[in-house]
Structure formats: structure tokens, C-alpha cells
Motif scaffolding. Structure first.
Motif: not given
Length: 525
Positions: A163-182
Motif C-alpha cells: 500500500y502507498a499514499c497516492p499524494c506523497c511518497d512517504l507512506s509505504l506499507k506491506v502486509a506482514p508475512a505469516p508466522a511460519r515454523i521455518i
């Protein structure tokens, strides 16, 4: 012409010469007896080794005079008419006579999914041959077959949305990776559980698993599978630690060990024997634990039994290390009647068939020990109090008969013979063997832990050895999880899938407690 010279012999023999001749004769006779005894012992050993290599391994014996035994045991069983005894009598169930089971196929499991395949007549044949009317459907003849869908390999492609802000380049987020045993592992939890149960439940080496995967498009090297197995074996250590805590809190613990070979162990040759120690409890939720150790000495056993409560009952074979564990921990140590019986069976089998009889000393011991086991079979479903009364009245009398036979013949048989070894082993274990008479809950033998260790032994025939110490420790942990799940009547694959999914989320002791086989919510595999 040759002429033989006459040899003059003395006409009289002195007393000294006669005594020397007699002494020489006695010495030769003694040497001959020793040689004959050594020959007989060597032949006995040879036949025993031949049977070990080529004969059937079963120790089962026919139950002679079984009906007579049952009457004898019931007559010697307690007959007091106290209220408790009357209640037990009222609650007992009579067993009906034997009925022959109906032959034929067993019905298929009703829980299996069904797919209906309809077989219909062609339209042209759905006409009555007598009056020409159209036939109508009135039912169906139903038969069932088992159908197997081969393994399917697929790829789960994870898309972590950004995800990113459409108005600026300062906000960028990514859905976290699920916890895995390895973390960043190549195999899913289900795939890892499939690989692990294949090796540790069904004894399939990893190179065969890799070959099987290639049939369905999963081109993975066996080294990749092995690395994942080792990492998972390390990740489940907190669950293994909790299982050990439950085991050491039990009132009854069984112990045994078997060999395992590790190829790459620092400071040791690849041919050196290492050991897999097995422990299980006899009370509380069932726990089956395996632990790798490079040796069989007391220093390794002390680590496994550290923290055991004084007064706990320990059941083991006659290995001396367990005696030290019991003395140091203040444990009640029980001896195993199966291990006491086994040398007598070996001695009995060494007797040629033509010379065997029920009066042979080895056969008499086997028959008497068999009486103890038939008494236990009779009292299998009894309360501990009632079983103790049977042991006090009947089993104690059998034990006294065994003891009398042992003391009579202990020093009459060559100690190095098979029968002599059996007698001396029985004599050495005697104080531990008779302790079961003091309780209605203590077992007669260590068969349960031998049965628990058998899947490891069967699997070892296929995969033969562990490559590294880390692999041996991982194998011990994973065998522990699978055998504990089986002991709790849980399908190991489903348990491992649920465990591998929830283990990365656990943080507290309560979280890990919830992952034990008798606590975990399995869900869909």
C-alpha cells in the motif's frame, strides 16, 4: 632277515608307579570331561546363533492346561464376602461362549466421502418386453470400491499486498508475512507433516520421499528435505520439554534403549555405536519420549532422569545403569519378567527336539512364569485392590515355587551354559522381580516401552543411520511427538499440521501447554 629284539619288561610294578599311573588316568579323564563340556557349550552357542539368524523370533508358547489354570486361579482368588467384594462380583460380566465370526468383507468406513457413479440402461432397453410399456426406476443395486487419489503437488503463491499514499511518497506499507515454523521455508506445514510422518511413522527414507515427489512434479533434493526436518526437530524443543515435565511427574516410568548409528560425530568413528533412549509413563496422559546420546553409560541416563520425584516407580530391564538411577533418586525399581523368561526360552530351544519334554528344567521355569502371566490376563480388567488379592493368594505361591526351583538348581548347572546364564540372571534380578506382589498397579514387565520403541527399530531398517548429531536429536524429538500422538489416539499427521501452524504463535507456557497432544485443537488438516 630282520630279527626283533626281545624287550624285557619288569615283572613287578612299584606302588609309586601305580599311583602315578592312576593320577595320570584321573588327569586325562578330567581333561576329557572338560573338553566334552567345552564342546557341548560351543555347540549350544552355535545352535543359539543359528536360531537367532534363521529361526522365528516369536517367544510364544502353548498354554498347556489353560482351563485347569483358570479353575486353580479362581479357587485361590479371594472369596471374602465384604461389601466391596460383593460389589465387584455383581459388577463382573460373564463372557459368552465362542461364536464363529461371519466371513466376508468388512463394511467400508462410513466417514469416507462418497461419489455416486450411476450406471443406467440405454434408452432402447428401458421397455418392457411383454407389453411395451416404459420401465420406471425403482431403486439400485449398490456396491462400493475404495478409490485412491494420488498425492497432488501444488504451489501456494503468497501475495503480500503493498500500500502507498497516492499524494506523497512517504507512506509505504506491506502486509506482514505469516508466522511460519521455518521462516522463509519452502514447504508448507502440511507438506512438512507429510514428509515427517512418511519417515518417522512409516519408515520411508527421505531420498524415497524426494523420488515420490518427483513423480508429481515436486523436484526437491533429499538434502533440502533433511534440512527442513532438522530445523523442525529443533523448533519443537519447547513442546518436548513440557512432555518431559509431565513424564517425570508420573508415578510410574518405563525405561529402555536401543542402538543408532551417527556418521558425522566429532571425535568418533562412523562405525561407533550410539544410543536412542526411550522413556514412557504409566500414569496420566500418555507420553512417549526418545532422546539421543552418544553412549549408554550412567552419565547419559542421569541427564534423562534428572528431576524425577523420589518414590516414583521405575520399570526397566536388568541393565545395571538403571539400578544406579533408582538408588540415587530413591525410586522403587521393578524387574521385568519378560527379560527373566527370555533366557529360559533360549535354553529350552537349545535342547534337541527329540530330547525335549515338559520335565526339562528350562521348560519348567517357562511354564511357571507363564502361570503368572495367565493370572494377569485373568485380572486385566479388575480393580487394583482385587488384582492385589489375586497376586497375594495365587501369584505369590507361584513365585515361591519358582524361587525354590531356582535355589535348588542354581549351583548345579554350569554358569557359562545357556541354562546357567538364565538361572544367574533370574537370581540377580530376584529382589526387583518379586516387588510386583506388593501392589495391584505395578506391571510385570517392560513390554510397553519395548512396544513403544519398536517403530524406531522398524524405521531404522530403512534409513539405517543418522547423518549428524543434529539429525539424531531431531529424529528423537519427532519420534517423540508421533508416538505420543499415537498413544493419545490422535492421527499423527493431523497433530503435526496443527502443531506446526500454531507453534510460531506461542509465547507463554500456557500457549505451549495448549499444543500438547491431549490439549491441542486439531481443526482441518
Amino acid at each position: 632277515m630282520l630279527v626283533k629284539a626281545a624287550v624285557s619288561l619288569p615283572l613287578t610294578i612299584t606302588a609309586e608307579d601305580l599311583a602315578a599311573l592312576i593320577a595320570e588316568r584321573d588327569a586325562l579323564a578330567g581333561a576329557l570331561r572338560v573338553a566334552n563340556a567345552q564342546r557341548d557349550l560351543a555347540l549350544e552357542r552355535l545352535k543359539a546363533l543359528q536360531r537367532q539368524l534363521f529361526a522365528a523370533k516369536s517367544e510364544a508358547r502353548s498354554l498347556d492346561q489353560k482351563d485347569l489354570f483358570l479353575n486353580e486361579a479362581e479357587q485361590l482368588a479371594p472369596t471374602d464376602q465384604t461389601p466391596a467384594a460383593q460389589t465387584e462380583k455383581e459388577e463382573s460380566t460373564s463372557v459368552a461362549g465362542h461364536q464363529r465370526k461371519k466371513r466376508g468383507r468388512k463394511p467400508l468406513d462410513a466417514a469416507l466421502p462418497r461419489e455416486i457413479v450411476r450406471h443406467e440402461l440405454p434408452e432402447a432397453e428401458r421397455v418392457c418386453a411383454h407389453d411395451g410399456h416404459a420401465l420406471v426406476e425403482i431403486g439400485a443395486e449398490i456396491s462400493e470400491q475404495i478409490d485412491v487419489i494420488p498425492e497432488q503437488v501444488r504451489v501456494l503463491q503468497h501475495h503480500r499486498v503493498k500500500y502507498a499514499c497516492p499524494c506523497c511518497d512517504l507512506s509505504l506499507k506491506v502486509a506482514p508475512a505469516p508466522a511460519r515454523i521455518i521462516p522463509r521455508g519452502l514447504l508448507t506445514e502440511r507438506a512438512q507433516a507429510w514428509v515427517i510422518t512418511g519417515k518417522y511413522q512409516f519408515g520411508m527414507p527421505l531420498y524415497r520421499t524426494a523420488a515420490l515427489l518427483r513423480r508429481f512434479g515436486g523436484d526437491l533434493a533429499s538434502n533440502t528435505l533433511a534440512a527442513g526436518v532438522v530445523r523442525i526437530g529443533q523448533a519443537v524443543q519447547p513442546v518436548i520439554n513440557l512432555l518431559r515435565d509431565h513424564l517425570l511427574d508420573s508415578e510410574l516410568i518405563y525405561g529402555d534403549e536401543t542402538t543408532v548409528q551417527v556418521l558425522k560425530e566429532p571425535g568418533r568413528k562412523a562405525q561407533t555405536k550410539s544410543y536412542m533412549w526411550a522413556q514412557m509413563n504409566g500414569t496420566g496422559p500418555p507420553v512417549r519420549l526418545f532422546a539421543y546420546a552418544p553412549g549408554r553409560g550412567a552419565v547419559h541416563a542421569e541427564k534423562l532422569y534428572a528431576g524425577i520425584r523420589p518414590g516414583t516407580t521405575l520399570m526397566s530391564d536388568g541393565y545395571e545403569v538403571y539400578n544406579g538411577i533408582a538408588k540415587a533418586g530413591g525410586l522403587t525399581h521393578l524387574g521385568c519378567w519378560v527379560h527373566a523368561r527370555r533366557p529360559f526360552i533360549k535354553a529350552e530351544d537349545a535342547i534337541p527336539k527329540a530330547a525335549r519334554s515338559q520335565d526339562q528344567l528350562a521348560s519348567r521355569f517357562v511354564r511357571l512364569i507363564g502361570k503368572l502371566y495367565r493370572a494377569e490376563a485373568l485380572a486385566k480388567d479388575w480393580s487394583p485392590q482385587r488384582r492385589l488379592r489375586l497376586r497375594s493368594r495365587y501369584s505369590r505361591a507361584v513365585v515361591r515355587e519358582i524361587e525354590g526351583l531356582l535355589l535348588t538348581h542354581l549351583h548345579r548347572v554350569a554358569p557359562s551354559s545357556l541354562l546357567g546364564e538364565a538361572l544367574h540372571y533370574l537370581h540377580g534380578q530376584w529382589p526387583k522381580l518379586v516387588r510386583f506382589l506388593d501392589s495391584g498397579t505395578w506391571p510385570l514387565d517392560s513390554n510397553p516401552v519395548e512396544n513403544a520403541i519398536r517403530p524406531f527399530v522398524v524405521g531404522r531398517r530403512s534409513w539405517l543411520f543418522a547423518d549428524t548429531v543434529g539429525g539424531a536429536n531431531a529424529s528423537a524429538n519427532l519420534y517423540s511427538l508421533i508416538e505420543t500422538a499415537k498413544a493419545n489416539n490422535i492421527e499423527p499427521y493431523r497433530y503435526l499440521v496443527a502443531l506446526f501452524k500454531k507453534l510460531p504463535l506461542a509465547q507463554t507456557v500456557d500457549d505451549y501447554e495448549a499444543l500438547l497432544p491431549w490439549n491441542i485443537a486439531l481443526g482441518e488438516a
